[in-house]
Enzyme design. Structure first.
Site, short mmCIF file in Angstrom:
data_model
loop_
_atom_site.label_atom_id
_atom_site.label_comp_id
_atom_site.label_asym_id
_atom_site.label_seq_id
_atom_site.Cartn_x
_atom_site.Cartn_y
_atom_site.Cartn_z
CD1 TRP A 1 -2.57 1.75 0.46
CD2 TRP A 1 -2.01 1.90 2.62
NE1 TRP A 1 -3.26 2.81 0.99
CE2 TRP A 1 -2.93 2.93 2.32
CE3 TRP A 1 -1.51 1.80 3.93
CZ2 TRP A 1 -3.37 3.84 3.27
CZ3 TRP A 1 -1.95 2.70 4.87
CH2 TRP A 1 -2.87 3.71 4.54
CG ASP B 1 -2.69 -2.83 7.01
OD1 ASP B 1 -3.77 -2.73 7.61
OD2 ASP B 1 -2.32 -2.02 6.14
CE LYS C 1 -10.20 0.96 3.12
NZ LYS C 1 -9.76 1.87 2.12
C1 LMR Z 1 -6.66 2.98 -0.64
O1 LMR Z 1 -5.68 2.23 -0.66
O2 LMR Z 1 -7.14 3.49 -1.65
C2 LMR Z 1 -7.33 3.28 0.67
O3 LMR Z 1 -6.76 2.53 1.69
C3 LMR Z 1 -7.43 4.72 0.97
C4 LMR Z 1 -6.12 5.35 1.34
O4 LMR Z 1 -6.07 6.02 2.37
O5 LMR Z 1 -5.14 5.20 0.61
#
Ligand code: LMR
Length: 396
Positions: free
Chosen positions: A130, A211, A246
């Site tokens: 992420w 996570d 979510k």
């Molecule tokens: C995403 O990955 O789009 C979400 O988790 C929102 C974010 O804060 O990045």
């Protein structure tokens, strides 16, 4: 003094969200930020959550401070949801949870505690991960290392490479893992692969930091927690950052938690004291509203049943969009294979097109996705899927 500041680039995901909002085209499609959209393209408040909110409005009689650990009912109920109702670890004295401002806040508090354990500790993140993981971890002074996770050619986890890399990680280093619905790839570890990761952690002594931000959106609430529960049952130490953004649709309410499993109850008390002191210096106390809603929903059998049904319909809708998109793109004349999308889990998959094609989709057709080609499947619906697949087939 401010003249000395140079602008910093906006976060790629949140920047995309802003650009989408400013786009006035009526047929634009948002496959960017990880937010659920229903069949009409809306992000509704779940009915169970709304009912809990009405109830809270009636019942709430104070806005006094809650304290750094947040709401204890919320912490207990969310921990049961993640680790399992009867999981003995919850009552073992080796476990503690602290309510945090969203999954990001939870990750940050977890990382702060790790950063206090020794000088320059290292955390290993899979490639890719992420977009906000590395910035959050780096801010606490953790040294970032990477291990291979995803094969962009085959669109599968490169598990042999991953496990070989994990075997070389030194004792007491931290390994960041996604509990389910891997963001950005949608490629999740199988039960057998979780077992192998667990055995490697056990043997070599690295500590997993999981996570879990999408529990319930992959294979269902219980199955999505398999990896966490496996590690929790085997390992002496574990950190888990969770989010209700979510699965309860509470994005803007910043509702998350960080949990720690420690060697014994004395260490658990010390770890919690560090988590509290980190929270105190970062934001003092977590916001209450979202956590009170989650606690009410999980604590009320009727609301909980309603929420589970709603969450299941979210999960099934996303899976249906995965299937339909694959069907629409199958047998295309360009010979490109998109079948991986069907088999992946959660909100995201990589479309696997070029960055020029991503730019063209946005500029010419109003189709927004992150530059990595990550698409949010929940942005697709029955009204836009034909347009979307036509646009994709036009640009590839
Ligand atoms: C995403 O990955 O789009 C979400 O988790 C929102 C974010 O804060 O990045």
């Amino acid at each position: 003094m401010f003249e000395r500041l140079k602008p910093v680039p906006i976060d790629p995901i949140l920047g995309l969200m802003n650009s989408f909002r400013e786009d006035s085209r009526h047929n634009k499609i948002d496959l960017g930020v990880g937010v659920y959209q229903d069949d009409s393209g809306q992000t509704p408040i779940m009915t169970s959550v709304k009912k809990a909110e009405f109830q809270l409005l009636e019942d709430e009689n104070t806005k006094t401070y809650q304290g750094m650990t947040g709401d204890s009912d919320y912490n207990d109920r969310l921990s049961s949801l993640i680790f399992g109702e009867d999981n003995p670890i919850l009552k073992s004295g080796r476990f503690c949870t602290l309510q945090a401002p969203g999954g990001s806040g939870a990750l940050r508090v977890g990382a702060e505690v790790i950063a206090r354990t020794k000088s320059s500790p290292a955390i290993w993140v899979g490639t890719p991960t992420w977009a906000n993981h590395i910035p959050i971890m780096e801010k606490t002074g953790l040294k970032i290392n990477t291990y291979p996770y995803y094969d962009f050619e085959t669109h599968t986890i490169c598990f042999d490479e991953m496990i070989e890399a994990l075997k070389k990680i030194p004792k007491d280093d931290i390994v960041l893992l996604h509990g389910c619905c891997h963001n950005p790839t949608g490629a999740d570890l199988s039960s057998d692969q979780w077992k192998q990761v667990c055995a490697t952690a056990h043997r070599n002594g690295f500590i997993p930091f999981i996570d879990i931000a999408y529990q319930g959106l992959g294979n269902g609430l219980e199955k999505d927690a398999y990896g966490i529960r496996e590690l929790a049952s085997q390992l002496p130490e574990l950190i888990v950052a969770s989010s209700c953004s979510k699965n309860f649709g509470l994005y803007r309410e910043r509702t998350g938690a960080v949990s720690f499993i420690c060697n014994d109850s004395d260490q658990t008390k010390i770890v919690l004291s560090h988590a509290m002191s980190s929270a105190r210096s970062l934001y003092s106390m977590p916001p209450a509203h979202g956590a009170l809603l989650v606690s009410s929903v999980l604590g009320d059998p009727k609301l909980r049943e309603e929420w589970e049904i709603e969450l299941e319909s979210v999960r099934l809708r996303i899976q249906l969009m995965r299937d339909l998109l694959c069907e629409k793109l199958r047998g295309n004349q360009k010979g490109k294979d998109f079948s991986h999308i069907k088999h992946q889990k959660g909100m995201f998959s990589f479309l696997g097109i070029s960055s020029e094609e991503v730019d063209t989709l946005r500029a010419k057709y109003g189709v927004y996705m992150v530059g990595s080609t990550r698409i949010n499947l929940a942005g697709i619906n029955i009204n836009n899927i034909d347009y979307l697949s036509e646009c994709i087939l036009k640009v590839i």
